[in-house]
Design a protein around this motif. Structure first.
Motif, PDB file in Angstrom:
ATOM      1  N   ASN A 197      46.540 -37.759  -1.433  1.00 56.44           N
ATOM      2  CA  ASN A 197      46.926 -36.830  -0.361  1.00 56.44           C
ATOM      3  C   ASN A 197      46.651 -37.412   1.022  1.00 56.44           C
ATOM      4  OD1 ASN A 197      47.831 -34.921  -2.132  1.00 56.44           O
ATOM      5  ND2 ASN A 197      45.920 -33.761  -2.177  1.00 56.44           N
ATOM      6  N   GLN A 198      45.546 -38.156   1.126  1.00 57.23           N
ATOM      7  CA  GLN A 198      45.218 -38.790   2.413  1.00 57.23           C
ATOM      8  C   GLN A 198      46.292 -39.808   2.796  1.00 57.23           C
ATOM      9  OE1 GLN A 198      42.802 -38.147   4.576  1.00 57.23           O
ATOM     10  NE2 GLN A 198      43.430 -39.801   5.927  1.00 57.23           N
ATOM     11  N   LYS A 199      46.733 -40.594   1.823  1.00 53.46           N
ATOM     12  CA  LYS A 199      47.779 -41.589   2.090  1.00 53.46           C
ATOM     13  C   LYS A 199      49.110 -40.913   2.461  1.00 53.46           C
ATOM     14  CE  LYS A 199      45.934 -45.604   1.797  1.00 53.46           C
ATOM     15  NZ  LYS A 199      45.892 -46.410   3.039  1.00 53.46           N
ATOM     16  N   LEU A 200      49.408 -39.805   1.776  1.00 53.15           N
ATOM     17  CA  LEU A 200      50.637 -39.077   2.102  1.00 53.15           C
ATOM     18  C   LEU A 200      50.590 -38.543   3.530  1.00 53.15           C
ATOM     19  CD1 LEU A 200      51.387 -36.993  -1.115  1.00 53.15           C
ATOM     20  CD2 LEU A 200      52.751 -38.858  -0.194  1.00 53.15           C
ATOM     21  N   ARG A 201      49.437 -37.976   3.923  1.00 56.13           N
ATOM     22  CA  ARG A 201      49.305 -37.445   5.287  1.00 56.13           C
ATOM     23  C   ARG A 201      49.444 -38.544   6.328  1.00 56.13           C
ATOM     24  NH1 ARG A 201      45.184 -34.148   2.962  1.00 56.13           N
ATOM     25  NH2 ARG A 201      43.587 -35.570   3.727  1.00 56.13           N
ATOM     26  N   GLU A 202      48.878 -39.717   6.017  1.00 56.87           N
ATOM     27  CA  GLU A 202      49.001 -40.848   6.950  1.00 56.87           C
ATOM     28  C   GLU A 202      50.449 -41.310   7.054  1.00 56.87           C
ATOM     29  OE1 GLU A 202      46.345 -43.967   5.832  1.00 56.87           O
ATOM     30  OE2 GLU A 202      44.571 -42.697   6.031  1.00 56.87           O
TER      31      GLU A 202
ATOM     32  N   THR B  69      57.452 -33.292   0.826  1.00 58.76           N
ATOM     33  CA  THR B  69      57.009 -31.945   0.456  1.00 58.76           C
ATOM     34  C   THR B  69      55.539 -31.959   0.050  1.00 58.76           C
ATOM     35  OG1 THR B  69      59.243 -31.494  -0.344  1.00 58.76           O
ATOM     36  CG2 THR B  69      57.519 -29.970  -1.043  1.00 58.76           C
ATOM     37  N   ARG B  70      55.149 -32.986  -0.690  1.00 63.16           N
ATOM     38  CA  ARG B  70      53.737 -33.104  -1.089  1.00 63.16           C
ATOM     39  C   ARG B  70      52.838 -33.299   0.138  1.00 63.16           C
ATOM     40  NH1 ARG B  70      54.524 -37.318  -6.091  1.00 63.16           N
ATOM     41  NH2 ARG B  70      55.327 -35.838  -7.632  1.00 63.16           N
ATOM     42  N   ALA B  71      53.293 -34.124   1.093  1.00 64.79           N
ATOM     43  CA  ALA B  71      52.515 -34.357   2.316  1.00 64.79           C
ATOM     44  C   ALA B  71      52.361 -33.072   3.109  1.00 64.79           C
ATOM     45  CB  ALA B  71      53.193 -35.430   3.171  1.00 64.79           C
ATOM     46  N   LEU B  72      53.437 -32.285   3.190  1.00 62.60           N
ATOM     47  CA  LEU B  72      53.388 -31.011   3.912  1.00 62.60           C
ATOM     48  C   LEU B  72      52.405 -30.056   3.243  1.00 62.60           C
ATOM     49  CD1 LEU B  72      54.897 -29.838   6.385  1.00 62.60           C
ATOM     50  CD2 LEU B  72      56.462 -28.752   4.788  1.00 62.60           C
ATOM     51  N   ASN B  73      52.472 -29.981   1.917  1.00 62.60           N
ATOM     52  CA  ASN B  73      51.546 -29.116   1.184  1.00 62.60           C
ATOM     53  C   ASN B  73      50.101 -29.596   1.318  1.00 62.60           C
ATOM     54  OD1 ASN B  73      53.586 -27.454   0.334  1.00 62.60           O
ATOM     55  ND2 ASN B  73      53.911 -28.522  -1.598  1.00 62.60           N
ATOM     56  N   ALA B  74      49.907 -30.920   1.279  1.00 60.80           N
ATOM     57  CA  ALA B  74      48.551 -31.477   1.417  1.00 60.80           C
ATOM     58  C   ALA B  74      47.984 -31.158   2.792  1.00 60.80           C
ATOM     59  CB  ALA B  74      48.587 -32.991   1.199  1.00 60.80           C
ATOM     60  N   THR B  75      48.831 -31.226   3.840  1.00 57.87           N
ATOM     61  CA  THR B  75      48.379 -30.924   5.195  1.00 57.87           C
ATOM     62  C   THR B  75      48.019 -29.445   5.333  1.00 57.87           C
ATOM     63  OG1 THR B  75      49.925 -32.605   5.971  1.00 57.87           O
ATOM     64  CG2 THR B  75      48.973 -31.186   7.630  1.00 57.87           C
ATOM     65  N   LYS B  76      48.843 -28.582   4.725  1.00 58.67           N
ATOM     66  CA  LYS B  76      48.552 -27.140   4.771  1.00 58.67           C
ATOM     67  C   LYS B  76      47.245 -26.826   4.038  1.00 58.67           C
ATOM     68  CE  LYS B  76      53.360 -25.599   5.070  1.00 58.67           C
ATOM     69  NZ  LYS B  76      54.494 -25.025   4.331  1.00 58.67           N
ATOM     70  N   LEU B  77      47.067 -27.453   2.869  1.00 63.38           N
ATOM     71  CA  LEU B  77      45.849 -27.199   2.097  1.00 63.38           C
ATOM     72  C   LEU B  77      44.608 -27.723   2.816  1.00 63.38           C
ATOM     73  CD1 LEU B  77      47.025 -27.910  -1.550  1.00 63.38           C
ATOM     74  CD2 LEU B  77      46.291 -25.733  -0.604  1.00 63.38           C
ATOM     75  N   GLU B  78      44.776 -28.820   3.523  1.00 63.47           N
ATOM     76  CA  GLU B  78      43.641 -29.359   4.288  1.00 63.47           C
ATOM     77  C   GLU B  78      43.175 -28.338   5.326  1.00 63.47           C
ATOM     78  OE1 GLU B  78      42.522 -33.230   7.046  1.00 63.47           O
ATOM     79  OE2 GLU B  78      44.454 -32.229   7.235  1.00 63.47           O
TER      80      GLU B  78
END
Length: 445
Positions: free
Chosen positions: A374-379, A42-51
């Motif tokens: 957030n970068q690590k989560l997206r990766e 969920t955090r990765a999804l939110n981080a990607t949306k915010l990016e």
């Protein structure tokens, strides 16, 4: 008698300042956190949306030229200085920090075809349609002094490009031939030609500094060694290359921008086929420049867009465009790896962020930690369908979207026809030709 007492270190739970948040003790035992992965997703999804929400790549524009920008060069020592040459013969020097022009040089009659800074940063060279090579001081003239070049060399033909040696006092120009010049002489110390009408671009290798490469009008890319009297070898392609750029970290890789809407990365040791074919543009690619890390490069195209490619990926990770920006003629990646500069037909130089969602300015330690997390989560979750869909989505102008669809349909039709021909032919008579092999005609040594 043994008495057990609680012993706590105040550093673990006492705040350093009253403005700081309270520290919370945590037990990292995985059995106590059964929903850790869903929470991270969920955090990765939110981080990607915010990016994507914060992706605002355009920083500013530099106005002042009276004609289209034809070439640009970075200052070899100063991050904040940019040199640009226009189609009316004017050269302007810009202060990128203040975003203003601090010097204008009436350099040539006709187009300024090439501009390059000397390795020490004390002067720069320009070539133009008036068949001259001019060397100018980097410092503006004093009060009452005329704007005069340090030296002028008159050539036999029009020069189309120039590049300076990384450490020595030699520079290379291209036109009807590729010439190597010494700064102290008015005639070339060496000339290379290989039965070619003209050359459009010449580049020194930044690592193996005695090597050069050039793009020729007979659809070839030619390699030279300054220590030898003749060119090393050349690869002939299906369509002509406009410019090329060496990878600043890997001495044997070079990337060329081609008229067939693609870019090709070659290993100069094996020129039989490109290492990677980079496809996404929908019109001729006019310029290319590597990032100082050598991991990515930026390309400028006639389709009014700029694209950023990872060096080993076939498709771009980012595309930049504006409503006002016309055909992009030249592009440069700044030496601090943070910005991209593009020069286009409508007399504007634009400044872009290399990372579209990056926050400019000083980051607090907590902001830096959040960014890295957030970068690590997206990766970690980059291949998950939802995360991948959001990260890949880019809005494109309607014309480019339509052209991409047409090109895709044409490519699918060619593939279907090839499969049908192979299916109805004698086994082995129609060989399978890979995408990399399609674009190379031959290699001449």
């Amino acid at each position: 008698m043994k008495v057990k007492v609680l012993s706590r270190n105040p550093d673990d739970y006492v705040r350093e300042t009253t403005r700081d948040i309270h520290r919370v003790p945590r037990n990292y035992d995985p059995t106590l956190h059964p929903f850790e992965v869903p929470r991270e997703y969920t955090r990765a999804l939110n981080a990607t949306k915010l990016e994507r929400v914060f992706a605002k790549p355009f920083v500013g524009s530099l106005d002042g030229h009276k004609d289209g920008i034809n070439c640009m060069a970075k200052h070899s020592k100063s991050l904040s200085t940019l040199l640009s040459g226009a189609c009316d013969g004017e050269v302007k020097l810009w202060n990128l920090t203040k975003r203003e022009c601090f010097r204008t040089v009436p350099a040539h009659e006709g187009f300024v075809r090439g501009i390059v800074s000397r390795f020490c940063g004390t002067s720069f060279f320009t070539v133009g349609d008036d068949k001259t090579i001019k060397q100018w001081k980097m410092e503006p003239p004093g009060y009452g002094e005329q704007e005069e070049p340090m030296s002028t060399i008159l050539g036999r033909a029009v020069f189309t490009g120039i590049d300076h040696h990384q450490t020595g006092e030699t520079f290379a120009t291209c036109g009807q031939t590729v010439d190597i010049w010494d700064e102290q002489r008015t005639s070339p110390i060496r000339s290379f030609s290989w039965g070619v009408d003209s050359f459009s671009c010449v580049r020194y290798n930044p690592v193996e500094t005695e090597l050069l490469a050039s793009c020729a009008s007979d659809r070839s890319i030619v390699l030279y060694d300054m220590r030898e009297a003749t060119p090393l070898k050349k690869v002939i392609m299906k369509l002509r290359s406009n410019t090329l750029c060496w990878n600043p970290m890997e001495a044997y890789y070079l990337t060329c921008s081609c008229e067939d809407y693609n870019l090709y990365t070659y290993d100069m040791r094996v020129l039989d086929q490109p290492v990677t074919v980079h496809m996404d543009h929908v019109s001729a690619v006019l310029d290319v420049d590597y990032s100082p890390t050598g991991r990515e490069f930026v390309s400028a195209s006639f389709d009014k867009t700029i694209r950023i490619f990872p060096k080993d990926s076939g498709h771009s990770r980012e595309v930049y465009h504006t409503k006002r920006m016309q055909h992009v003629i030249c592009v440069r990646w700044s030496a601090d790896n943070k910005y991209i500069l593009s020069g286009s037909d409508e007399m504007n130089i634009r400044l872009w962020k290399a990372n579209a969602s990056e926050k400019l300015g000083v980051l607090t330690p907590r902001e830096r930690m959040t960014r890295d997390y957030n970068q690590k989560l997206r990766e970690k979750f980059q291949h998950h369908p939802q995360v991948r869909r959001i990260a890949r989505h880019r809005h494109l102008p309607h014309d480019i979207y339509k052209q991409r669809r047409e090109l895709r349909e044409m490519k699918d039709a060619r593939r279907r026809k090839e499969l049908n021909v192979r299916k109805h032919s004698k086994p082995g008579s129609v060989p399978v030709v890979t995408e990399k092999e399609k674009h190379v005609v031959t290699v001449v040594e």
